[in-house]
Scaffold this active site. Structure first.
Site, PDB file in Angstrom:
ATOM      1  N   HIS A 147       0.957  -1.323   0.191  1.00 10.15           N
ATOM      2  CA  HIS A 147       0.023   0.004  -0.028  1.00 10.15           C
ATOM      3  C   HIS A 147       0.935   1.272   0.022  1.00 10.15           C
ATOM      4  O   HIS A 147       0.732   2.301  -0.709  1.00 10.15           O
ATOM      5  CB  HIS A 147      -0.736  -0.040   1.304  1.00 10.15           C
TER       6      HIS A 147
ATOM      7  N   LYS B 281     -16.562  -7.078   2.832  1.00  6.32           N
ATOM      8  CA  LYS B 281     -16.269  -8.324   2.849  1.00  6.32           C
ATOM      9  C   LYS B 281     -16.188  -8.972   4.115  1.00  6.32           C
ATOM     10  O   LYS B 281     -16.367 -10.144   4.371  1.00  6.32           O
ATOM     11  CB  LYS B 281     -14.839  -8.514   1.843  1.00  6.32           C
TER      12      LYS B 281
ATOM     13  N   ARG C 134      -1.960  -6.074  -7.974  1.00  3.79           N
ATOM     14  CA  ARG C 134      -0.924  -6.826  -7.663  1.00  3.79           C
ATOM     15  C   ARG C 134      -0.597  -7.917  -8.901  1.00  3.79           C
ATOM     16  O   ARG C 134       0.363  -8.342  -9.306  1.00  3.79           O
ATOM     17  CB  ARG C 134      -1.000  -7.548  -6.264  1.00  3.79           C
TER      18      ARG C 134
ATOM     19  N   SER D 284      -3.009  -7.791   2.972  1.00  8.35           N
ATOM     20  CA  SER D 284      -3.459  -7.360   4.507  1.00  8.35           C
ATOM     21  C   SER D 284      -3.974  -8.801   5.019  1.00  8.35           C
ATOM     22  O   SER D 284      -3.403  -8.890   6.195  1.00  8.35           O
ATOM     23  CB  SER D 284      -4.551  -6.247   4.548  1.00  8.35           C
TER      24      SER D 284
END
Ligand code: PNS
Length: 173
Positions: A26, A50, A100, A137
């Site tokens: 990030h 989510k 990514r 994360s």
């Protein structure tokens, strides 16, 4: 980019996310966005759809503020509800996201199209640095709370808050 029919240069970028917790991936994207745009607003979503976040909104904002303290044109804030509404509220010119891998692209493409249809604002993607292509994360949280070393993957101020949380979790079990 066009606003009111006139060509403009995007000057204010919004970089939204859950940041639960922020990672070096990030931070790399934030630093690179800060080189491209005059102003970058990093916006933490209050309740990610989510899942419930492991870190409170205060913790996530505080981690991001410490990690970006060296970037004078970057500010950290939060939003509830639709990103498209918040983008219009703060008059951002562009949404910036990191990608990514190709696997990120599928969901990001529909999200970008929906956000543009709701707000008229485009999403620009920055490719994550390849050294962070496996860093998310979720994986950082799992490894860290099972005792693994994530020091190379998370900015130092975030690691401090994570360590305090892990110590608290150990005390209460
Ligand atoms: O870091 P994440 O979890 O990939 O970030 C996802 C985020 C916060 C950018 C996205 O879930 C979002 O914009 N949420 C706000 C609600 C919203 O606008 N949903 C519709 C998206 S088309």
């Amino acid at each position: 980019m066009k606003r009111n029919g006139r060509a403009t240069i995007a000057t204010h970028a919004i970089l939204p996310g859950s940041f639960d917790p922020p990672t070096n991936g990030h931070l790399d994207v934030i630093e690179r966005a800060a080189k491209c745009f005059a102003r970058v607003t990093v916006a933490v979503v209050v309740n990610p759809q989510k899942r419930s976040p492991m870190f409170s909104l205060d913790e996530r904002e505080s981690m991001l503020k410490s990690c970006t303290a060296h970037l004078p044109t970057v500010s950290v804030t939060h939003f509830r509800g639709l990103l498209a509404d918040y983008v219009k509220d703060i008059e951002a010119d562009v949404i910036v996201k990191g990608l990514r891998a190709v696997s990120d692209f599928e969901s990001e493409m529909s999200t970008a199209l929906m956000n543009r249809s709701l707000s008229g604002v485009d999403t620009l993607f920055l490719m994550s640095d390849q050294k962070y292509s496996f860093v998310s994360s979720s994986i950082v949280k799992e490894v860290f709370f099972l005792g693994g070393d994530v020091a190379a993957l998370v900015p130092e101020p975030a690691l401090r808050i994570m360590s305090a949380k892990r110590a608290g979790a150990h005390r209460s079990t």
